[in-house]
Design a protein around this motif. Structure first.
Motif, PDB file in Angstrom:
ATOM      1  N   GLU A  27     -23.903 -61.146  26.108  1.00  0.00           N
ATOM      2  CA  GLU A  27     -24.679 -60.061  25.523  1.00  0.00           C
ATOM      3  C   GLU A  27     -25.392 -60.513  24.249  1.00  0.00           C
ATOM      4  O   GLU A  27     -26.516 -60.079  23.970  1.00  0.00           O
ATOM      5  N   GLN A  28     -24.752 -61.389  23.494  1.00  0.00           N
ATOM      6  CA  GLN A  28     -25.403 -61.933  22.299  1.00  0.00           C
ATOM      7  C   GLN A  28     -26.652 -62.716  22.681  1.00  0.00           C
ATOM      8  O   GLN A  28     -27.708 -62.589  22.047  1.00  0.00           O
ATOM      9  N   GLN A  29     -26.551 -63.524  23.728  1.00  0.00           N
ATOM     10  CA  GLN A  29     -27.708 -64.299  24.192  1.00  0.00           C
ATOM     11  C   GLN A  29     -28.824 -63.378  24.699  1.00  0.00           C
ATOM     12  O   GLN A  29     -30.010 -63.655  24.496  1.00  0.00           O
ATOM     13  N   ALA A  30     -28.429 -62.291  25.353  1.00  0.00           N
ATOM     14  CA  ALA A  30     -29.428 -61.355  25.869  1.00  0.00           C
ATOM     15  C   ALA A  30     -30.220 -60.722  24.726  1.00  0.00           C
ATOM     16  O   ALA A  30     -31.453 -60.578  24.808  1.00  0.00           O
ATOM     17  N   ILE A  31     -29.528 -60.354  23.662  1.00  0.00           N
ATOM     18  CA  ILE A  31     -30.218 -59.753  22.519  1.00  0.00           C
ATOM     19  C   ILE A  31     -31.105 -60.776  21.821  1.00  0.00           C
ATOM     20  O   ILE A  31     -32.246 -60.483  21.446  1.00  0.00           O
ATOM     21  N   ALA A  32     -30.589 -62.006  21.657  1.00  0.00           N
ATOM     22  CA  ALA A  32     -31.377 -63.050  20.984  1.00  0.00           C
ATOM     23  C   ALA A  32     -32.672 -63.334  21.734  1.00  0.00           C
ATOM     24  O   ALA A  32     -33.712 -63.603  21.126  1.00  0.00           O
ATOM     25  N   ALA A  33     -32.621 -63.258  23.073  1.00  0.00           N
ATOM     26  CA  ALA A  33     -33.816 -63.550  23.875  1.00  0.00           C
ATOM     27  C   ALA A  33     -34.897 -62.491  23.711  1.00  0.00           C
ATOM     28  O   ALA A  33     -36.085 -62.771  23.926  1.00  0.00           O
ATOM     29  N   LEU A  34     -34.502 -61.275  23.328  1.00  0.00           N
ATOM     30  CA  LEU A  34     -35.492 -60.210  23.171  1.00  0.00           C
ATOM     31  C   LEU A  34     -36.530 -60.544  22.111  1.00  0.00           C
ATOM     32  O   LEU A  34     -37.723 -60.259  22.273  1.00  0.00           O
ATOM     33  N   ALA A  35     -36.077 -61.130  21.016  1.00  0.00           N
ATOM     34  CA  ALA A  35     -36.987 -61.433  19.901  1.00  0.00           C
ATOM     35  C   ALA A  35     -38.110 -62.367  20.334  1.00  0.00           C
ATOM     36  O   ALA A  35     -39.244 -62.256  19.848  1.00  0.00           O
ATOM     37  N   GLN A  36     -37.819 -63.282  21.260  1.00  0.00           N
ATOM     38  CA  GLN A  36     -38.823 -64.234  21.719  1.00  0.00           C
ATOM     39  C   GLN A  36     -39.874 -63.576  22.612  1.00  0.00           C
ATOM     40  O   GLN A  36     -40.964 -64.122  22.794  1.00  0.00           O
ATOM     41  N   ARG A  37     -39.539 -62.409  23.168  1.00  0.00           N
ATOM     42  CA  ARG A  37     -40.457 -61.766  24.110  1.00  0.00           C
ATOM     43  C   ARG A  37     -41.248 -60.610  23.498  1.00  0.00           C
ATOM     44  O   ARG A  37     -42.047 -59.982  24.186  1.00  0.00           O
ATOM     45  N   LEU A  38     -41.015 -60.322  22.233  1.00  0.00           N
ATOM     46  CA  LEU A  38     -41.804 -59.268  21.593  1.00  0.00           C
ATOM     47  C   LEU A  38     -43.265 -59.697  21.522  1.00  0.00           C
ATOM     48  O   LEU A  38     -43.579 -60.795  21.070  1.00  0.00           O
ATOM     49  N   ASP A  39     -44.166 -58.840  21.980  1.00  0.00           N
ATOM     50  CA  ASP A  39     -45.586 -59.192  21.990  1.00  0.00           C
ATOM     51  C   ASP A  39     -46.427 -57.982  21.606  1.00  0.00           C
ATOM     52  O   ASP A  39     -45.921 -57.018  21.012  1.00  0.00           O
ATOM     53  N   HIS A  40     -47.725 -58.017  21.947  1.00  0.00           N
ATOM     54  CA  HIS A  40     -48.628 -56.941  21.567  1.00  0.00           C
ATOM     55  C   HIS A  40     -48.243 -55.600  22.198  1.00  0.00           C
ATOM     56  O   HIS A  40     -48.629 -54.540  21.703  1.00  0.00           O
ATOM     57  N   HIS A  41     -47.471 -55.649  23.285  1.00  0.00           N
ATOM     58  CA  HIS A  41     -47.026 -54.398  23.885  1.00  0.00           C
ATOM     59  C   HIS A  41     -46.104 -53.619  22.932  1.00  0.00           C
ATOM     60  O   HIS A  41     -46.137 -52.383  22.913  1.00  0.00           O
ATOM     61  N   PHE A  42     -45.305 -54.345  22.164  1.00  0.00           N
ATOM     62  CA  PHE A  42     -44.442 -53.675  21.192  1.00  0.00           C
ATOM     63  C   PHE A  42     -45.305 -52.997  20.125  1.00  0.00           C
ATOM     64  O   PHE A  42     -45.046 -51.848  19.746  1.00  0.00           O
ATOM     65  N   ASP A  43     -46.331 -53.705  19.646  1.00  0.00           N
ATOM     66  CA  ASP A  43     -47.241 -53.112  18.661  1.00  0.00           C
ATOM     67  C   ASP A  43     -47.902 -51.863  19.235  1.00  0.00           C
ATOM     68  O   ASP A  43     -48.025 -50.841  18.558  1.00  0.00           O
ATOM     69  N   ARG A  44     -48.326 -51.957  20.506  1.00  0.00           N
ATOM     70  CA  ARG A  44     -48.997 -50.828  21.147  1.00  0.00           C
ATOM     71  C   ARG A  44     -48.040 -49.638  21.276  1.00  0.00           C
ATOM     72  O   ARG A  44     -48.441 -48.493  21.054  1.00  0.00           O
ATOM     73  N   ALA A  45     -46.793 -49.912  21.617  1.00  0.00           N
ATOM     74  CA  ALA A  45     -45.807 -48.837  21.725  1.00  0.00           C
ATOM     75  C   ALA A  45     -45.649 -48.131  20.382  1.00  0.00           C
ATOM     76  O   ALA A  45     -45.606 -46.889  20.315  1.00  0.00           O
ATOM     77  N   CYS A  46     -45.559 -48.904  19.313  1.00  0.00           N
ATOM     78  CA  CYS A  46     -45.432 -48.307  17.982  1.00  0.00           C
ATOM     79  C   CYS A  46     -46.664 -47.486  17.622  1.00  0.00           C
ATOM     80  O   CYS A  46     -46.555 -46.385  17.068  1.00  0.00           O
ATOM     81  N   GLU A  47     -47.846 -47.997  17.954  1.00  0.00           N
ATOM     82  CA  GLU A  47     -49.092 -47.285  17.651  1.00  0.00           C
ATOM     83  C   GLU A  47     -49.139 -45.950  18.391  1.00  0.00           C
ATOM     84  O   GLU A  47     -49.567 -44.930  17.830  1.00  0.00           O
ATOM     85  N   LEU A  48     -48.706 -45.945  19.642  1.00  0.00           N
ATOM     86  CA  LEU A  48     -48.701 -44.703  20.418  1.00  0.00           C
ATOM     87  C   LEU A  48     -47.777 -43.667  19.793  1.00  0.00           C
ATOM     88  O   LEU A  48     -48.119 -42.478  19.710  1.00  0.00           O
ATOM     89  N   VAL A  49     -46.609 -44.102  19.348  1.00  0.00           N
ATOM     90  CA  VAL A  49     -45.660 -43.168  18.756  1.00  0.00           C
ATOM     91  C   VAL A  49     -46.159 -42.677  17.402  1.00  0.00           C
ATOM     92  O   VAL A  49     -46.067 -41.489  17.086  1.00  0.00           O
ATOM     93  N   LEU A  50     -46.706 -43.580  16.593  1.00  0.00           N
ATOM     94  CA  LEU A  50     -47.186 -43.188  15.269  1.00  0.00           C
ATOM     95  C   LEU A  50     -48.362 -42.210  15.363  1.00  0.00           C
ATOM     96  O   LEU A  50     -48.543 -41.361  14.482  1.00  0.00           O
ATOM     97  N   ALA A  51     -49.151 -42.323  16.433  1.00  0.00           N
ATOM     98  CA  ALA A  51     -50.282 -41.414  16.617  1.00  0.00           C
ATOM     99  C   ALA A  51     -49.894 -40.129  17.323  1.00  0.00           C
ATOM    100  O   ALA A  51     -50.712 -39.211  17.450  1.00  0.00           O
ATOM    101  N   CYS A  52     -48.656 -40.037  17.772  1.00  0.00           N
ATOM    102  CA  CYS A  52     -48.194 -38.891  18.553  1.00  0.00           C
ATOM    103  C   CYS A  52     -48.196 -37.616  17.704  1.00  0.00           C
ATOM    104  O   CYS A  52     -47.646 -37.595  16.608  1.00  0.00           O
ATOM    105  N   GLN A  53     -48.800 -36.556  18.249  1.00  0.00           N
ATOM    106  CA  GLN A  53     -48.825 -35.273  17.561  1.00  0.00           C
ATOM    107  C   GLN A  53     -47.653 -34.388  17.970  1.00  0.00           C
ATOM    108  O   GLN A  53     -47.401 -33.355  17.365  1.00  0.00           O
ATOM    109  N   GLY A  54     -46.961 -34.779  19.036  1.00  0.00           N
ATOM    110  CA  GLY A  54     -45.816 -34.017  19.516  1.00  0.00           C
ATOM    111  C   GLY A  54     -44.527 -34.758  19.265  1.00  0.00           C
ATOM    112  O   GLY A  54     -44.255 -35.195  18.145  1.00  0.00           O
ATOM    113  N   ARG A  55     -43.765 -34.951  20.338  1.00  0.00           N
ATOM    114  CA  ARG A  55     -42.486 -35.633  20.218  1.00  0.00           C
ATOM    115  C   ARG A  55     -42.369 -36.741  21.256  1.00  0.00           C
ATOM    116  O   ARG A  55     -43.123 -36.770  22.228  1.00  0.00           O
ATOM    117  N   VAL A  56     -41.444 -37.643  21.010  1.00  0.00           N
ATOM    118  CA  VAL A  56     -41.170 -38.703  21.976  1.00  0.00           C
ATOM    119  C   VAL A  56     -40.133 -38.171  22.960  1.00  0.00           C
ATOM    120  O   VAL A  56     -39.040 -37.763  22.561  1.00  0.00           O
TER     121      VAL A  56
END
Length: 333
Positions: A27-56
């Protein structure tokens, strides 16, 4: 006679602990691998939530549903309004809880969970943005999302590679990463956190002020300068706070007389009848403002080894009294 070895060093290897360590390593290795795969999709997800006028609206089935519920709770407590909707119930009426102004975060390790993918055409019709979190970037759910968060793992911690273990841990960690990124982007503070946790100890420490806990009005112990010591002792006894304020002719705090002062008085004076409170009081006396955090009052009492404080306004007039018991009862300590 028996010897308790519960805290003694391990004498031999334990297959149970070996299994536990293998699980934690995977499980430690699985979590460590996540950091290497963060890309522009993560930024886009954050942008969508920050622009949200309702709720997630967070959704997921089975074990993913349990993780989705926790992610929704974490988002809600860190400045991002969110709630969980069961995908099966959504198809039978609960979809009415989702509006075009919301953002949907859908979890499915396979990305093919039927109850979740069944929502896709309905969300498209509403125009509600979709963030997916799956272990397969090429899955149906991932391909139809506006942003995809890859939570994939190479293997489960389960030796059969079947039970969701590493995959759910990875999804949970990725949800935490999303919540914290949003928290920092919003400038969410500890006081903001306390407002959403008013019943918790952190909420009490960051929200309660001295004025919320102090004794005031007729409960404020007070005697004028020049009073016989006997009057001061009667006031301390009557109010039961372990001290009394001593005020001058203008009503300003001139000093305090406490239980500790009484002990010192008894050590140094044989006859108390002739004493006035001015002769033995503590000048100018510890004091605190009403709008100070109650937690700061705790620190002041601990630093000065006292159990009570006079509360004064900006002109130096006593307006309340605060005792350590009040802080204990409130849960600040």
């Amino acid at each position: 006679m028996t010897t308790d070895t519960s805290n003694a060093p391990d004498a031999e290897a334990s297959p149970l602990r070996d299994s536990a360590r293998r699980t934690l390593d995977v499980e430690q290795q699985a979590i460590a691998a996540l950091a290497q795969r963060l890309d522009h999709h993560f930024d886009r997800a954050c942008e969508l939530v920050l622009a949200c006028q309702g709720r997630v609206v967070v959704t997921g089935m089975g074990k993913s549903g349990h993780i989705a519920g926790k992610i929704a709770a974490t988002l809600a407590s860190t400045g991002t309004p969110a709630f969980f909707v069961h995908p099966g119930e959504a198809s039978h009426g609960d979809l009415g809880m989702i509006t075009p102004g919301d953002v949907v975060l859908a979890l499915s390790n396979s990305g093919e969970t039927g109850e979740v993918t069944a929502l896709l055409p309905l969300l498209k019709r509403l125009g509600t943005p979709l963030i997916s979190m799956t272990g397969r970037p090429g899955s149906t759910l991932a391909r139809h999302a506006d942003a995809h968060l890859d939570s994939g793992v190479t293997r489960e911690a389960c030796p059969l590679d079947l039970a969701p273990t590493a995959s759910t841990t990875a999804a949970l960690a990725l949800g935490d990463a999303l919540a914290v990124a949003l928290l920092e982007a919003r400038g969410f503070t500890a006081e903001d956190f306390a407002r959403s946790h008013p019943g918790g100890s952190l909420g009490k420490r960051l929200l309660l002020r001295v004025r919320d806990l102090m004794h005031e009005g007729s409960r404020l112990p007070r005697v004028p300068l020049g009073s016989p010591l006997r009057d001061a002792l009667l006031e301390i006894t009557r109010q039961g706070l372990g001290f009394t304020c001593v005020v001058d002719a203008d009503g300003c705090l001139a000093g305090v007389y406490t239980d500790g002062d009484l002990r010192r008085t008894l050590d140094h004076h044989g006859d108390l009848s002739a004493l006035r409170v001015d002769d033995v009081m503590t000048r100018p006396g510890k004091r605190i403002a009403p709008d100070v955090l109650a937690a700061e009052a705790v620190r002041m009492m601990e630093d000065n080894r006292i159990t009570a404080l006079a509360v004064v306004d900006e002109t130096g007039h006593p307006i309340g009294a605060l005792h350590m018991h009040d802080l204990l009862a409130s849960g600040v300590i």
